[in-house]
Write a protein that holds these residues in place. Structure first.
Motif, PDB file in Angstrom:
ATOM      1  N   LYS A   1      41.377  37.135  40.176  1.00  0.00           N
ATOM      2  CA  LYS A   1      42.827  36.948  40.235  1.00  0.00           C
ATOM      3  C   LYS A   1      43.207  35.721  41.060  1.00  0.00           C
ATOM      4  O   LYS A   1      44.183  35.028  40.760  1.00  0.00           O
TER       5      LYS A   1
ATOM      6  N   ALA B   1      43.944  42.827  36.336  1.00  0.00           N
ATOM      7  CA  ALA B   1      44.035  41.817  37.389  1.00  0.00           C
ATOM      8  C   ALA B   1      44.856  40.606  36.957  1.00  0.00           C
ATOM      9  O   ALA B   1      45.485  39.948  37.785  1.00  0.00           O
ATOM     10  N   LEU B   2      44.869  40.318  35.674  1.00  0.00           N
ATOM     11  CA  LEU B   2      45.561  39.128  35.171  1.00  0.00           C
ATOM     12  C   LEU B   2      46.968  39.434  34.688  1.00  0.00           C
ATOM     13  O   LEU B   2      47.695  38.524  34.280  1.00  0.00           O
TER      14      LEU B   2
END
Length: 356
Positions: A210, A353-354
């Motif tokens: 991230k 996470a993205l």
């Protein structure tokens, strides 16, 4: 691999013999016999066609038709249809293991092979339903224009993450792209030693990824990272080393970083219910011959799985292979069993996470 990889250090500068005969050519093809092979396409598809597909057809009369996109989801759907549209493919070992657990593959007919090759092939690449195709690596590469000789050059995944010291966009495999070593790279960048990577700490890897995400151009096809480097869209890339070597051979100013690269091998297998399984076994026998594997190494920068090919590879080619001692000693082996069990978990964590 359980044969001595250090033998690459003493390769003789022998020319590759051209053999049109061979064990796999004994049987005559049936009228209009064909074989449908799915590859990843791009430069790899070109190399397979040049060195293996066309010579196999010339030797046996069996016509090869090609397609691209050998993801495990597609292979599973093809087998479940009862009439697969293609016969065989070569993919990462994790895809093979997933399909093996689900009974998706046909046994290989090893009577088609030269007994000398069967004796030489290591047990871990000669399986009942799969045969090792080539040894390859994923690693970091960078633009020699962006980071020229005489100035600081990246040499680790920590450098890849360091956008202050080494500015520019990076490219990484996207979250759903096969089983590329994105979490391994993230952990290496976070200070985890190569021999402590597995089992992967997924939350830690996702957190580290991230951090870099705003500087990343994501790729889906392994042809893309080299293209992004060549056009200057990015300055560094995670990529199969053979794809980058192909561009270097075309005088594109790129450099491969072997340090902290990952090695493994792809594996050929036959879809259960394939119409041309006998032809597939004959092709595997042909592709496993030392002469063919040495020729393939020369054009692909991927190493052979048949040790009988080693002495047929010229030293200047051997130096570009992941199994070169200088390269191999700074790499780590991919844990395919971990990926078989955790691919979906990593994909979910990566996507989470993205997500903003």
């Amino acid at each position: 691999m359980n044969y001595k990889l250090q033998r690459y250090a003493c390769l003789a500068a022998l020319s590759i013999p051209v053999l049109l005969g061979g064990w796999a050519a004994v049987a005559q093809p049936k009228p209009n016999e064909e074989l449908v092979i799915v590859t990843w396409g791009g430069s790899l598809g070109d190399q397979l066609r040049e060195v293996l597909f066309r010579p196999f057809t010339a030797q046996t009369g069996i016509r090869i038709r090609e397609d691209t996109g050998p993801q495990i989801e597609r292979s599973r759907a093809e087998v479940q249809s009862g009439k697969p549209s293609y016969d065989t493919t070569a993919t990462n070992l994790a895809f093979f293991l997933i399909g093996e657990a689900q009974n998706l593959w046909e046994p290989i007919d090893y009577t088609k092979f030269d007994p000398r090759d069967l004796e030489a092939l290591p047990a871990d690449v000669r399986l009942p339903n799969g045969i090792g195709a080539y040894v390859y690596a994923h690693g970091m590469s960078f633009s020699a224009k962006a980071f020229p000789e005489g100035k600081p050059q990246p040499n680790s995944w920590a450098d890849f993450w360091d956008v202050a010291k080494f500015p520019g966009k990076r490219t990484l495999a996207d979250c759903g792209s096969a089983t590329r070593p994105v979490p391994e790279a993230a952990l290496l960048a976070d200070g985890v030693p190569m021999d402590k990577l597995y089992p992967i700490d997924i939350p830690r890897a996702a957190k580290k990824l991230k951090e870099l995400a705003p500087h990343v151009v994501w790729w889906k096809n392994p042809n893309q990272p080299g293209q992004f480097l060549a056009t200057g869209e990015v300055t560094m890339a995670m990529a199969p080393t053979n794809r980058i070597q192909a561009l270097i051979d075309q005088n594109v100013p790129l450099k491969i970083v072997w340090n902290q690269s990952q090695w493994t091998f792809d594996i050929w297998y036959i879809l259960r219910g394939a119409r041309n399984s006998a032809a597939a076994s004959r092709f595997f026998a042909f592709a496993s011959q030392p002469e063919q594997q040495a020729k393939f190494a020369a054009v692909s920068a991927m190493a052979p799985t048949n040790p009988r090919a080693i002495d047929l590879i010229k030293p200047e080619v051997a130096r570009t292979l992941p199994t070169s001692p200088e390269n191999f000693k700074v790499m780590y082996k991919k844990n395919e069993a971990w990926w078989e069990a955790n691919r979906e978990k990593w994909t979910e964590a990566c996507l989470a996470a993205l997500t903003p």
